[in-house]
Design an enzyme around this catalytic site. Structure first.
Site, PDB file in Angstrom:
ATOM      1  N   ASP A 140       3.140 124.661  24.379  1.00  0.00           N
ATOM      2  CA  ASP A 140       4.150 124.068  23.678  1.00  0.00           C
ATOM      3  C   ASP A 140       5.137 123.893  24.687  1.00  0.00           C
ATOM      4  OD1 ASP A 140       6.356 123.512  21.839  1.00  0.00           O
ATOM      5  OD2 ASP A 140       5.323 124.423  20.190  1.00  0.00           O
ATOM      6  N   LYS A 144      14.051 121.869  23.962  1.00  0.00           N
ATOM      7  CA  LYS A 144      15.527 122.105  23.918  1.00  0.00           C
ATOM      8  C   LYS A 144      15.642 123.284  24.410  1.00  0.00           C
ATOM      9  CE  LYS A 144      15.885 120.021  19.190  1.00  0.00           C
ATOM     10  NZ  LYS A 144      16.198 120.235  17.799  1.00  0.00           N
ATOM     11  N   ASP A 176       2.791 118.391  31.227  1.00  0.00           N
ATOM     12  CA  ASP A 176       3.392 117.177  31.675  1.00  0.00           C
ATOM     13  C   ASP A 176       4.729 117.279  31.508  1.00  0.00           C
ATOM     14  OD1 ASP A 176       2.710 117.550  28.804  1.00  0.00           O
ATOM     15  OD2 ASP A 176       3.875 115.675  28.586  1.00  0.00           O
ATOM     16  N   ARG A 214      -7.079 116.334  25.241  1.00  0.00           N
ATOM     17  CA  ARG A 214      -6.531 115.215  24.167  1.00  0.00           C
ATOM     18  C   ARG A 214      -5.155 115.544  24.331  1.00  0.00           C
ATOM     19  NH1 ARG A 214      -5.802 117.413  18.538  1.00  0.00           N
ATOM     20  NH2 ARG A 214      -5.342 119.710  18.362  1.00  0.00           N
ATOM     21  N   GLU A 216      -3.562 116.298  27.278  1.00  0.00           N
ATOM     22  CA  GLU A 216      -3.217 115.488  28.574  1.00  0.00           C
ATOM     23  C   GLU A 216      -3.559 113.894  28.437  1.00  0.00           C
ATOM     24  OE1 GLU A 216      -4.358 116.807  32.610  1.00  0.00           O
ATOM     25  OE2 GLU A 216      -6.129 115.206  32.387  1.00  0.00           O
TER      26      GLU A 216
END
Length: 234
Positions: A140, A144, A176, A214, A216
């Site tokens: 995750d 922020k 990513d 999934r 990626e």
């Protein structure tokens, strides 16, 4: 007065459950999850925080750990490709756990254990220097700035991870999110790891045994570039 250690306060910010489970997924949970438990991990079943019996679980095989296995495709791939290791996965999102159990049935792999909860509780009961390799794949991102302390790559998570990893153990991180890369490179070495990179291909190209997840594939569809970081525990 009990001699049991008191449970530390731990905030949990992710989701435990999403959409209503399919009937077959509920069957997987009812029939398979208990059999795949690594042992007594939860505080209510192991208040003394007694260490897991890994030889009883996997024999003398090396133990690997996947932190947040998502839908489980990478975990099942590694277990099937490496039958001589034992692989424990931790994932608090029950929908992902149900997806993993379906993949385990289909692949008929037997060298897996599943903890459907916070990996920090698992760290409590893993013996020191017992894990040979760990994976943190598309965690995750908590994008922020005020939420960056919720990321896995903070001392609250990295220090207990370092405790359970053997000297020389490999820790892989895939993400990513450029800022997650930055924080990983800043914080993971502080916890006793060295980054194994000598040229750009070492973080731009996926590992030889990689299977795209999934998460990626979604990142690639949305134009984000994956980064593959490899660390070694000192």
């Amino acid at each position: 007065m009990s001699d049991s250690p008191s449970r530390p306060f731990r905030n949990f910010y992710g989701r435990h459950k999403g959409k209503t489970l399919k009937k077959n997924q509920q069957v997987y949970l009812d029939e398979d999850l208990a059999k795949l438990s690594p042992g007594p991990v939860r505080w209510d079943e192991n208040p003394e925080r007694t260490a897991l019996d890994l030889p009883g679980l996997f024999g003398d095989r090396p133990v690997w750990l996947e932190i947040g296995f998502g839908g489980g495709e990478h975990m099942v791939h590694q277990a099937a490709s490496n039958p001589d290791i034992g692989l424990i996965g931790a994932e608090p999102y029950i929908n992902g756990v149900a997806m993993l159990l379906g993949k385990i049935r289909q692949a008929e792999v037997t060298n897996l254990a599943v903890h459907p909860g916070d990996v920090r509780d698992l760290f409590d009961v893993l013996p020191e220097a017992s894990v040979s390799k760990a994976f943190l794949l598309y965690p995750d991102p908590w994008p922020k700035t005020r939420h960056h302390r919720r990321r896995f790559v903070t001392p609250e998570h990295l220090q207990p991870l370092a405790r359970v990893l053997k000297s020389g153990a490999i820790f892989r991180v895939a993400t990513d999110i450029p800022d997650y890369v930055r924080q990983s490179l800043q914080e993971i070495p502080k916890a006793g790891f060295e980054w194994l990179a000598e040229r750009p291909e070492d973080w731009r190209v996926a590992w030889d045994d990689w299977i795209s997840t999934r998460y990626e594939r979604k990142a690639l569809r949305e134009g984000r570039t994956p980064t593959y970081l490899t660390f070694r525990k000192r």
